[in-house]
Write an enzyme that holds these catalytic residues in place. Structure first.
Site, PDB file in Angstrom:
ATOM      1  N   GLY A 206       6.574  50.515  65.354  1.00 15.31           N
ATOM      2  CA  GLY A 206       6.259  50.840  63.961  1.00 15.31           C
ATOM      3  C   GLY A 206       6.996  52.065  63.497  1.00 15.31           C
ATOM      4  O   GLY A 206       7.950  52.525  64.128  1.00 15.31           O
ATOM      5  N   ASN A 207       6.568  52.598  62.374  1.00 19.07           N
ATOM      6  CA  ASN A 207       7.192  53.809  61.833  1.00 19.07           C
ATOM      7  C   ASN A 207       6.130  54.656  61.146  1.00 19.07           C
ATOM      8  O   ASN A 207       4.947  54.299  61.123  1.00 19.07           O
ATOM      9  CB  ASN A 207       8.329  53.446  60.869  1.00 19.07           C
ATOM     10  CG  ASN A 207       7.881  52.522  59.757  1.00 19.07           C
ATOM     11  OD1 ASN A 207       7.007  52.856  58.966  1.00 19.07           O
ATOM     12  ND2 ASN A 207       8.483  51.338  59.692  1.00 19.07           N
ATOM     13  N   ARG A 208       6.542  55.765  60.581  1.00 21.62           N
ATOM     14  CA  ARG A 208       5.607  56.754  60.049  1.00 21.62           C
ATOM     15  C   ARG A 208       5.215  56.504  58.588  1.00 21.62           C
ATOM     16  O   ARG A 208       4.514  57.311  57.994  1.00 21.62           O
ATOM     17  CB  ARG A 208       6.204  58.165  60.162  1.00 21.62           C
ATOM     18  CG  ARG A 208       6.491  58.602  61.591  1.00 21.62           C
ATOM     19  CD  ARG A 208       7.122  59.990  61.604  1.00 21.62           C
ATOM     20  NE  ARG A 208       7.540  60.386  62.941  1.00 21.62           N
ATOM     21  CZ  ARG A 208       6.740  60.977  63.834  1.00 21.62           C
ATOM     22  NH1 ARG A 208       5.491  61.230  63.506  1.00 21.62           N
ATOM     23  NH2 ARG A 208       7.199  61.306  65.021  1.00 21.62           N
ATOM     24  N   ALA A 273       9.096  50.598  54.441  1.00 18.74           N
ATOM     25  CA  ALA A 273       9.909  51.012  55.583  1.00 18.74           C
ATOM     26  C   ALA A 273       9.973  49.821  56.546  1.00 18.74           C
ATOM     27  O   ALA A 273       9.020  49.560  57.287  1.00 18.74           O
ATOM     28  CB  ALA A 273       9.299  52.229  56.260  1.00 18.74           C
TER      29      ALA A 273
END
Length: 413
Positions: A206-208, A273
């Site tokens: 995943g990402n932030r 994102a």
């Protein structure tokens, strides 16, 4: 501020309760005047409870106060929602058969009509003539939203969301020209949040991304009168009211949803994102530590370039490039090959989107924060536009720029 809120006899009257709440929570004193027909949808008790003021639609109630003269004369603003075809006709021809139409004739301050009716009624020559008559006399008549109507029909004629009417009313009182809702009748698809690519049943890449920017864009577009569809990946904030929400998790799911949504969208904003890579294989069971201490090897494969596909789809399905506006986001960091803007300019040319919103990201920048700073680049070559502040403020600037670009390329008839 003293506001008269007229409620017309349409099924959308139920949504006006939310508009009343917005006015009262902003500290305004609101007197509701429902038409007799509207009370078949929402009763007077509801309006009295929410406004804290008595409600009437008769010129013969409280005659000693001469309400049919006093209310319009004292009002700082009159808002009519839903403004039905019947009510617009009565206002345009100066009829005074009940308390609301009398009040409209006495109004000294700004008057705002928010129409809602079936598409054929809105497009009928008689209604269009009545609208032009009212506008010619100085009244503000919003364009209705486009979307699902009563029954199975869909088209222009839907009441704009309460937040959009509220924003237009405040802009009108302040003398701003943006009260006309620059994106009324437009459909905007916005992706938000971060995709998650599963490794096994419990783990993912995943990402932030928190989704705050995408949600703020959805709110700004909704408040500009647009019909908003939010493609929501993982988000730390709830989606806003008054928008259609499509839940997705992975980049492949987002791709499928975005390509489908683009078919009827005037604007597509890819602010999510999206993971560039995903595991080549997803384990059906949890990946466990091995007794021989061997480290697992995870092979990654590229995810599709959704933004590029959207541009190619747009260019292959419209006769003249530009009838649909596509906006990309670039979360960039500088490196030895160039600074943030250099990478962003190259990405804009590579992707072919119309606008690219550039963020300078880092561990403590942009992701999850309430403030941001962006540069908007245009494929047309116009000067870069900077915007900074809260994500709400930046989103308003982005949506304003989109409205300008969209109406310059494809103005509404």
């Amino acid at each position: 501020m003293r506001i008269v809120l007229g409620v017309g006899g349409g099924i959308a009257a139920y949504k006006v309760a939310s508009l009343l709440r917005l006015f009262t929570e902003a500290g305004h004193n609101v007197t509701v005047i429902p038409t007799e027909a509207s009370t078949r949808f929402v009763g007077s008790a509801t309006w009295e409870a929410l406004s804290g003021n008595p409600v009437s639609n008769s010129v013969f109630d409280d005659v000693h106060q001469v309400n049919h003269v006093r209310l319009g004369h004292e009002a700082d603003l009159v808002v009519v929602a839903p403004a039905t075809a019947d009510l617009l006709a009565k206002a345009a021809t100066g009829q005074a058969g009940d308390l609301l139409t009398n009040t409209l004739l006495m109004a000294h301050g700004p008057v705002l009509f928010a129409p809602a009716m079936h598409t054929e009624m809105w497009q009928h020559a008689a209604t269009r003539a009545n609208v032009e008559t009212l506008r010619g006399r100085g009244a503000a008549v919003l364009e209705p939203a486009t979307g699902r109507l009563t029954g199975a029909d869909s088209g222009p004629g839907r009441l704009p969301e309460p937040e959009a009417i509220f924003a237009a009313a405040m802009a009108l009182v302040e003398g701003r020209q943006d009260f006309q809702l620059p994106l009324a009748g437009r459909t905007i698809t916005i992706s938000a949040g971060g995709t998650r690519e599963p490794l096994d049943p419990v783990r993912f890449l995943g990402n932030r991304s928190s989704g705050k920017q995408g949600v703020a864009l959805a709110v700004a577009a909704r408040n500009a009168g647009a019909n908003v569809r939010l493609l929501a990946a993982h988000m730390e904030v709830p989606p806003p009211a008054g928008v259609e929400v499509v839940q997705v998790e992975t980049a492949l799911q987002l791709r499928e949803a975005a390509l489908a949504a683009a078919a009827d969208s005037d604007v597509v904003i890819m602010s999510a994102a999206v993971a560039d890579f995903r595991p080549a294989e997803v384990s059906d069971t949890k990946i466990k530590k091995r007794d021989d201490r061997t480290d697992p090897v995870i092979t990654l494969v590229r995810n599709p370039d959704i933004l590029l596909e959207l541009v190619e789809l747009r260019n292959s399905t419209v006769q003249v490039e530009g009838h649909q506006l596509i906006v990309g986001f670039a979360a960039e960091t500088g490196d030895s090959d160039g600074d943030v803007l250099a990478h962003a300019e190259a990405k804009l040319q590579r992707k072919g989107c119309d606008l690219l919103v550039v963020n300078h990201v880092g561990t403590d920048k942009v992701f999850g924060q309430d403030t941001t700073s962006v540069v908007i680049l245009a494929r047309s070559g116009s000067e870069p536009q900077e915007a900074s502040g809260t994500k709400t403020e930046v989103s308003a600037a982005i949506i304003s720029r989109i409205a300008f670009e969209l109406n310059a390329v494809s103005p509404r008839a």
